[in-house]
Design an enzyme around this catalytic site. Sequence first.
Site, PDB file in Angstrom:
ATOM      1  N   GLY A  14       0.837  -1.207   0.000  1.00  0.00           N
ATOM      2  CA  GLY A  14       0.000   0.000   0.000  1.00  0.00           C
ATOM      3  C   GLY A  14       0.867   1.249   0.000  1.00  0.00           C
ATOM      4  O   GLY A  14       1.930   1.257   0.610  1.00  0.00           O
ATOM      5  N   ILE A 136       1.754   3.281   6.937  1.00  0.00           N
ATOM      6  CA  ILE A 136       1.054   4.190   7.854  1.00  0.00           C
ATOM      7  C   ILE A 136       0.669   3.457   9.136  1.00  0.00           C
ATOM      8  O   ILE A 136       0.374   4.078  10.141  1.00  0.00           O
ATOM      9  CB  ILE A 136      -0.208   4.821   7.221  1.00  0.00           C
ATOM     10  CG1 ILE A 136      -1.277   3.765   6.930  1.00  0.00           C
ATOM     11  CG2 ILE A 136       0.142   5.614   5.986  1.00  0.00           C
ATOM     12  CD1 ILE A 136      -2.660   4.372   6.724  1.00  0.00           C
ATOM     13  N   ASP A 137       0.679   2.104   9.092  1.00  0.00           N
ATOM     14  CA  ASP A 137       0.266   1.325  10.272  1.00  0.00           C
ATOM     15  C   ASP A 137       1.352   1.265  11.344  1.00  0.00           C
ATOM     16  O   ASP A 137       1.072   0.873  12.477  1.00  0.00           O
ATOM     17  CB  ASP A 137      -0.079  -0.115   9.866  1.00  0.00           C
ATOM     18  CG  ASP A 137      -1.304  -0.188   8.989  1.00  0.00           C
ATOM     19  OD1 ASP A 137      -1.968   0.853   8.821  1.00  0.00           O
ATOM     20  OD2 ASP A 137      -1.600  -1.271   8.459  1.00  0.00           O
ATOM     21  N   MET A 179      -7.460   3.497   9.908  1.00  0.00           N
ATOM     22  CA  MET A 179      -6.863   2.297   9.308  1.00  0.00           C
ATOM     23  C   MET A 179      -6.051   1.500  10.329  1.00  0.00           C
ATOM     24  O   MET A 179      -5.613   2.035  11.346  1.00  0.00           O
ATOM     25  CB  MET A 179      -6.013   2.674   8.109  1.00  0.00           C
ATOM     26  CG  MET A 179      -6.837   2.767   6.838  1.00  0.00           C
ATOM     27  SD  MET A 179      -5.801   3.036   5.406  1.00  0.00           S
ATOM     28  CE  MET A 179      -6.954   2.656   4.087  1.00  0.00           C
ATOM     29  N   ARG A 302      -3.775   7.914   3.791  1.00  0.00           N
ATOM     30  CA  ARG A 302      -2.565   7.506   3.052  1.00  0.00           C
ATOM     31  C   ARG A 302      -2.134   8.530   2.020  1.00  0.00           C
ATOM     32  O   ARG A 302      -1.015   8.448   1.495  1.00  0.00           O
ATOM     33  CB  ARG A 302      -2.822   6.174   2.346  1.00  0.00           C
ATOM     34  CG  ARG A 302      -2.665   5.044   3.277  1.00  0.00           C
ATOM     35  CD  ARG A 302      -2.647   3.654   2.744  1.00  0.00           C
ATOM     36  NE  ARG A 302      -2.836   3.338   1.368  1.00  0.00           N
ATOM     37  CZ  ARG A 302      -3.270   2.142   0.958  1.00  0.00           C
ATOM     38  NH1 ARG A 302      -3.575   1.209   1.849  1.00  0.00           N
ATOM     39  NH2 ARG A 302      -3.393   1.877  -0.308  1.00  0.00           N
TER      40      ARG A 302
HETATM   41  O1  F6P Z   1      -1.076  -1.413   5.261  1.00  0.00           O
HETATM   42  C1  F6P Z   1      -1.564  -0.139   5.134  1.00  0.00           C
HETATM   43  C2  F6P Z   1      -3.044  -0.133   4.961  1.00  0.00           C
HETATM   44  O2  F6P Z   1      -3.388   1.187   4.691  1.00  0.00           O
HETATM   45  C3  F6P Z   1      -3.861  -0.676   6.135  1.00  0.00           C
HETATM   46  O3  F6P Z   1      -3.999   0.203   7.188  1.00  0.00           O
HETATM   47  C4  F6P Z   1      -5.160  -0.999   5.459  1.00  0.00           C
HETATM   48  O4  F6P Z   1      -5.889  -1.902   6.198  1.00  0.00           O
HETATM   49  C5  F6P Z   1      -4.714  -1.547   4.157  1.00  0.00           C
HETATM   50  O5  F6P Z   1      -3.467  -0.922   3.878  1.00  0.00           O
HETATM   51  C6  F6P Z   1      -5.651  -1.313   3.006  1.00  0.00           C
HETATM   52  O6  F6P Z   1      -5.123  -1.946   1.893  1.00  0.00           O
HETATM   53  P1  F6P Z   1      -5.573  -1.753   0.386  1.00  0.00           P
HETATM   54  O7  F6P Z   1      -4.776  -0.645  -0.197  1.00  0.00           O
HETATM   55  O8  F6P Z   1      -5.182  -3.049  -0.256  1.00  0.00           O
HETATM   56  O9  F6P Z   1      -7.031  -1.501   0.388  1.00  0.00           O
END
Ligand code: F6P
Length: 375
Positions: A14, A136-137, A179, A302
């Site tokens: 991500g 970001i996590d 998130m 993000r």
């Molecule tokens: O790993 C970062 C993150 O933003 C998580 O917080 C979130 O759950 C996930 O990616 C979402 O992923 P995607 O971009 O695949 O929807």
Amino acid sequence: MAKSKRIGILTAGGDAPGLNAVIRGFGKTSMGHYGWEIIGFRDGIQGLVENRSIALDRAALSGILTVGGTILGTSRDKVQKYMVDGEPRDMTSTVIQNYQKNDLDALVMLGGGGTAKNAKRLADAGLNVLVLPKTIDNDVAGTDVSFGFATAMEIATDAIDRLHSTAHSHHRIILAELMGHKAGWLTLGAGIAGGADIILIPEIPYDVSSIVEAIKGRSARGSTFSVVAVAEGARDVSDSADLEAASLLVNSARSPEERRAAKAHLANVTDSQREHTFKLARELEAATGLESRVTILGYVQRGGTPCAADRLLATRLGAAAADMVADGQFGYLVAARGDSTEPVPLEDVAGKTKLVPPDHEWVATARKVGTELGN
Ligand code: F6P
């Protein structure tokens, strides 16, 4: 004179604020300080497998420090389970061929625990690989902090601040869903910084009655509104137990059939828990009599320009990675450690997730200032 190097760089998983700042930090140090050549693979592992790259010269790096997202594009593809016509394939040998075709001396991968897993496989296959911690996590193991986290925390804190005034005006409960599927760092950090009354994170399964009590207590003291910061992965005690049991079944499956069945069961359980924040809002409204609303912050967290702390961290990590390439140090995560950086072996990072320990200082601090954590 030493042979000039040629380095590949990619961004995987991500996106997170600061990816471009790292590309710039690494690129400028590599080109300006060391005199190397840099190429960027497009769309993460996909570009590495399909051999799609662009030259990253000085012009390409100019003006990207403040730009959100990634100029290279990203994807969640995996080297060993690369999907071709719906079937997973191991593309390690293709990646090695492309690494050689491009005459690379090293490959720098910007990503999280999943990217470190891919990188470890490539390092085991003999490639010179480094990983820089992005997400970001803030759940990348082995590093104090990951770039992207500080910016997301700013955005989430700003949202919680804004939700306070509207919750207060309408005497409502507002739940801000942030998130973080597995790790609660973002919700905990932004929740404390934004003064959320209740903070719910995946690591601490919640009991609805504790939350109701906390909200009623606030009402009795004259605060007829509450702001709840809830991580997308936070669950009540019963849902959390169901999810854990279903995940355990997947991990303990002994045959491909068992694994398939366990995965299907996990998907059902996950599906049944969709919209859990809305369910919690309904439960709180029924039990407290206060109108409840949900705001899902989602991808806003993000996007956009990285904050100063992330730009600084990204530039430091990028420059440190170039130094490690110069020293021939490979197979590491370039970790942030205090005011410095440190190489951490990829086996200590690959596929791991840094969760919030229930006795972490941030948790204790939240409790001390009277924040309800749902248990
Ligand atoms: O790993 C970062 C993150 O933003 C998580 O917080 C979130 O759950 C996930 O990616 C979402 O992923 P995607 O971009 O695949 O929807």
